[in-house]
Design a protein around this motif. Structure first.
Motif, PDB file in Angstrom:
ATOM      1  N   VAL A 188       0.847  -1.189   0.000  1.00 20.75           N
ATOM      2  CA  VAL A 188       0.000   0.000   0.000  1.00 20.75           C
ATOM      3  C   VAL A 188       0.889   1.247   0.000  1.00 20.75           C
ATOM      4  O   VAL A 188       1.722   1.406   0.892  1.00 20.75           O
ATOM      5  N   PRO A 189       0.727   2.111  -1.000  1.00 27.25           N
ATOM      6  CA  PRO A 189       1.536   3.333  -1.024  1.00 27.25           C
ATOM      7  C   PRO A 189       1.240   4.211   0.191  1.00 27.25           C
ATOM      8  O   PRO A 189       0.094   4.348   0.608  1.00 27.25           O
ATOM      9  N   VAL A 190       2.304   4.787   0.739  1.00 29.42           N
ATOM     10  CA  VAL A 190       2.199   5.693   1.877  1.00 29.42           C
ATOM     11  C   VAL A 190       2.845   7.017   1.502  1.00 29.42           C
ATOM     12  O   VAL A 190       3.978   7.042   1.008  1.00 29.42           O
ATOM     13  N   ILE A 191       2.095   8.095   1.737  1.00 30.68           N
ATOM     14  CA  ILE A 191       2.627   9.439   1.551  1.00 30.68           C
ATOM     15  C   ILE A 191       2.640  10.113   2.918  1.00 30.68           C
ATOM     16  O   ILE A 191       1.593  10.236   3.559  1.00 30.68           O
ATOM     17  N   LEU A 192       3.819  10.518   3.375  1.00 34.05           N
ATOM     18  CA  LEU A 192       3.920  11.303   4.606  1.00 34.05           C
ATOM     19  C   LEU A 192       3.739  12.766   4.250  1.00 34.05           C
ATOM     20  O   LEU A 192       4.214  13.221   3.205  1.00 34.05           O
ATOM     21  N   PHE A 193       3.052  13.508   5.116  1.00 33.24           N
ATOM     22  CA  PHE A 193       3.002  14.946   4.926  1.00 33.24           C
ATOM     23  C   PHE A 193       3.190  15.627   6.271  1.00 33.24           C
ATOM     24  O   PHE A 193       2.702  15.155   7.290  1.00 33.24           O
ATOM     25  N   SER A 194       3.985  16.700   6.246  1.00 32.95           N
ATOM     26  CA  SER A 194       4.343  17.339   7.498  1.00 32.95           C
ATOM     27  C   SER A 194       5.070  18.647   7.231  1.00 32.95           C
ATOM     28  O   SER A 194       5.555  18.881   6.122  1.00 32.95           O
ATOM     29  N   ALA A 195       5.189  19.460   8.279  1.00 27.94           N
ATOM     30  CA  ALA A 195       5.988  20.674   8.223  1.00 27.94           C
ATOM     31  C   ALA A 195       7.377  20.434   8.820  1.00 27.94           C
ATOM     32  O   ALA A 195       8.166  21.360   8.941  1.00 27.94           O
ATOM     33  N   GLU A 196       7.680  19.192   9.169  1.00 31.62           N
ATOM     34  CA  GLU A 196       8.986  18.845   9.740  1.00 31.62           C
ATOM     35  C   GLU A 196      10.094  19.185   8.749  1.00 31.62           C
ATOM     36  O   GLU A 196       9.958  18.929   7.550  1.00 31.62           O
ATOM     37  N   HIS A 197      11.202  19.724   9.255  1.00 28.28           N
ATOM     38  CA  HIS A 197      12.292  20.133   8.362  1.00 28.28           C
ATOM     39  C   HIS A 197      13.062  18.944   7.782  1.00 28.28           C
ATOM     40  O   HIS A 197      13.667  19.056   6.736  1.00 28.28           O
ATOM     41  N   ASP A 198      13.013  17.792   8.439  1.00 24.29           N
ATOM     42  CA  ASP A 198      13.741  16.617   7.949  1.00 24.29           C
ATOM     43  C   ASP A 198      12.787  15.550   7.395  1.00 24.29           C
ATOM     44  O   ASP A 198      13.018  14.358   7.537  1.00 24.29           O
ATOM     45  N   LEU A 199      11.754  16.019   6.736  1.00 23.70           N
ATOM     46  CA  LEU A 199      10.716  15.119   6.220  1.00 23.70           C
ATOM     47  C   LEU A 199      11.284  14.082   5.250  1.00 23.70           C
ATOM     48  O   LEU A 199      10.915  12.911   5.302  1.00 23.70           O
ATOM     49  N   HIS A 200      12.190  14.498   4.395  1.00 26.66           N
ATOM     50  CA  HIS A 200      12.789  13.560   3.440  1.00 26.66           C
ATOM     51  C   HIS A 200      13.476  12.412   4.178  1.00 26.66           C
ATOM     52  O   HIS A 200      13.305  11.240   3.823  1.00 26.66           O
ATOM     53  N   THR A 201      14.235  12.730   5.210  1.00 25.90           N
ATOM     54  CA  THR A 201      14.934  11.706   5.999  1.00 25.90           C
ATOM     55  C   THR A 201      13.939  10.772   6.681  1.00 25.90           C
ATOM     56  O   THR A 201      14.127   9.554   6.680  1.00 25.90           O
ATOM     57  N   MET A 202      12.889  11.352   7.254  1.00 26.81           N
ATOM     58  CA  MET A 202      11.860  10.540   7.920  1.00 26.81           C
ATOM     59  C   MET A 202      11.186   9.601   6.929  1.00 26.81           C
ATOM     60  O   MET A 202      10.971   8.426   7.217  1.00 26.81           O
ATOM     61  N   ALA A 203      10.839  10.134   5.760  1.00 27.14           N
ATOM     62  CA  ALA A 203      10.154   9.331   4.741  1.00 27.14           C
ATOM     63  C   ALA A 203      11.045   8.193   4.257  1.00 27.14           C
ATOM     64  O   ALA A 203      10.584   7.064   4.073  1.00 27.14           O
ATOM     65  N   THR A 204      12.314   8.476   4.068  1.00 28.68           N
ATOM     66  CA  THR A 204      13.253   7.446   3.636  1.00 28.68           C
ATOM     67  C   THR A 204      13.403   6.368   4.700  1.00 28.68           C
ATOM     68  O   THR A 204      13.384   5.172   4.399  1.00 28.68           O
TER      69      THR A 204
END
Length: 120
Positions: free
Chosen positions: A78-94
């Motif tokens: 199941v595809p998951v898209i994270l969304f947030s105002a966190e500055h390290d969102l790319h790192t979290m998503a990875t």
């Protein structure tokens, strides 16, 4: 048959807006203000999950839920898209193996494009 989007965010305004946008675009929408366990998400059978990273009042973050979904054979597809105002969102998503991410504030057209891309 319409694709089902599960949106998990503690912000009622965002949930309301996304509900309208996705329904107007022909999707079935399931909304949750709290983090959900993988077992419950599996029962819902969403075609895609949109997760806020910070979910006030939930024991797990969106990144934790994403990690659980990707570790479970029943939901890892199941595809998951994270969304947030966190500055390290790319790192979290990875780190949680999210399929995509989008920074808040986001444009509705950008979000719709991301959803369509992940569902195709």
């Amino acid at each position: 048959m319409a694709k089902t989007i599960l949106v998990i965010d503690d912000d009622e305004d965002i949930l309301e807006i996304l509900n309208i946008v996705f329904q107007d675009s022909g999707y079935e929408v399931i909304l949750s203000r709290v983090g959900l366990e993988t077992e419950f998400i599996n029962v819902l059978h969403p075609d895609i999950v949109l997760l806020d990273v910070r979910i006030v009042g939930s024991p797990k973050t969106g990144a934790d839920i994403c990690k659980d979904l990707k570790a479970d054979a029943r939901t890892k597809h199941v595809p998951v898209i994270l969304f947030s105002a966190e500055h390290d969102l790319h790192t979290m998503a990875t780190a949680c193996e999210a399929d995509s991410y989008i920074a808040k504030p986001f444009g509705i057209d950008s979000l719709l494009m991301q959803v369509q891309k992940q569902l195709s």
